[in-house]
Write a protein that holds these residues in place. Sequence first.
Motif, mmCIF file in Angstrom:
data_model
loop_
_atom_site.group_PDB
_atom_site.id
_atom_site.type_symbol
_atom_site.label_atom_id
_atom_site.label_comp_id
_atom_site.label_asym_id
_atom_site.label_seq_id
_atom_site.Cartn_x
_atom_site.Cartn_y
_atom_site.Cartn_z
ATOM 1 N N ASN A 5 0.817 -1.222 -0.121
ATOM 2 C CA ASN A 5 -0.017 0.116 0.134
ATOM 3 C C ASN A 5 0.932 1.054 0.006
ATOM 4 O O ASN A 5 1.050 1.947 0.877
ATOM 5 C CB ASN A 5 -1.012 0.159 1.170
ATOM 6 C CG ASN A 5 -2.036 0.942 1.114
ATOM 7 O OD1 ASN A 5 -2.031 1.744 0.097
ATOM 8 N ND2 ASN A 5 -3.122 1.030 2.094
ATOM 9 N N ARG A 25 -7.183 -4.908 2.521
ATOM 10 C CA ARG A 25 -7.372 -3.715 1.630
ATOM 11 C C ARG A 25 -6.529 -2.366 2.289
ATOM 12 O O ARG A 25 -5.743 -1.828 1.530
ATOM 13 C CB ARG A 25 -8.807 -3.278 1.645
ATOM 14 C CG ARG A 25 -9.621 -4.190 0.775
ATOM 15 C CD ARG A 25 -11.107 -3.549 0.574
ATOM 16 N NE ARG A 25 -12.203 -4.574 -0.303
ATOM 17 C CZ ARG A 25 -11.988 -4.206 -1.289
ATOM 18 N NH1 ARG A 25 -11.762 -3.207 -2.107
ATOM 19 N NH2 ARG A 25 -13.145 -4.881 -2.282
ATOM 20 N N GLU A 26 -6.771 -2.137 3.565
ATOM 21 C CA GLU A 26 -6.298 -1.076 4.059
ATOM 22 C C GLU A 26 -4.469 -1.057 4.265
ATOM 23 O O GLU A 26 -4.132 -0.174 4.190
ATOM 24 C CB GLU A 26 -7.086 -0.552 5.466
ATOM 25 C CG GLU A 26 -8.493 -0.310 5.359
ATOM 26 C CD GLU A 26 -9.339 -1.404 5.281
ATOM 27 O OE1 GLU A 26 -8.820 -2.484 5.014
ATOM 28 O OE2 GLU A 26 -10.404 -1.333 5.340
ATOM 29 N N ASP A 31 -7.046 -4.384 -3.910
ATOM 30 C CA ASP A 31 -8.434 -3.782 -4.440
ATOM 31 C C ASP A 31 -9.123 -5.153 -5.017
ATOM 32 O O ASP A 31 -8.663 -6.085 -4.750
ATOM 33 C CB ASP A 31 -7.874 -2.709 -5.650
ATOM 34 C CG ASP A 31 -7.408 -3.288 -6.871
ATOM 35 O OD1 ASP A 31 -7.252 -4.601 -7.114
ATOM 36 O OD2 ASP A 31 -6.883 -2.742 -7.651
ATOM 37 N N SER A 32 -10.282 -4.718 -5.544
ATOM 38 C CA SER A 32 -11.167 -5.882 -5.788
ATOM 39 C C SER A 32 -10.663 -6.758 -6.785
ATOM 40 O O SER A 32 -10.964 -7.976 -6.785
ATOM 41 C CB SER A 32 -12.424 -5.211 -6.328
ATOM 42 O OG SER A 32 -12.433 -4.410 -7.372
ATOM 43 N N ARG A 34 -7.348 -7.499 -7.447
ATOM 44 C CA ARG A 34 -6.452 -8.289 -6.621
ATOM 45 C C ARG A 34 -6.899 -9.200 -5.558
ATOM 46 O O ARG A 34 -6.549 -10.322 -5.501
ATOM 47 C CB ARG A 34 -5.424 -7.360 -5.829
ATOM 48 C CG ARG A 34 -4.457 -6.667 -6.707
ATOM 49 C CD ARG A 34 -3.478 -7.646 -7.243
ATOM 50 N NE ARG A 34 -2.332 -6.800 -7.295
ATOM 51 C CZ ARG A 34 -1.260 -7.416 -7.883
ATOM 52 N NH1 ARG A 34 -1.179 -8.584 -8.128
ATOM 53 N NH2 ARG A 34 -0.176 -6.713 -8.217
#
Length: 77
Positions: A5, A25-26, A31-32, A34
């Motif tokens: 990230n 995610r964070e 992302d969707s 991945r």
Amino acid sequence: MAPGNTGAAPQPVPPESLRGEDRLREDLGFDSVRLIELTVALEDAFGLPPFPSERLAGVLRVRDVVDLISDAPEGPS
């Protein structure tokens, strides 16, 4: 496979630095697309049938991924 990230081009995250509480995610930058790639890679790597979407909805952290594989009917013992 964890993209990292960084805000720029995703960089791989070394597996030894992953922690169970890391959020896909964070913290790791998934992302969707991945997440779908991760799901397919896990199914292929462990010879599993496709995971039901309702089961995948709760996979938010690294430990959830481990549990997903461990709890799979044809997963590793």
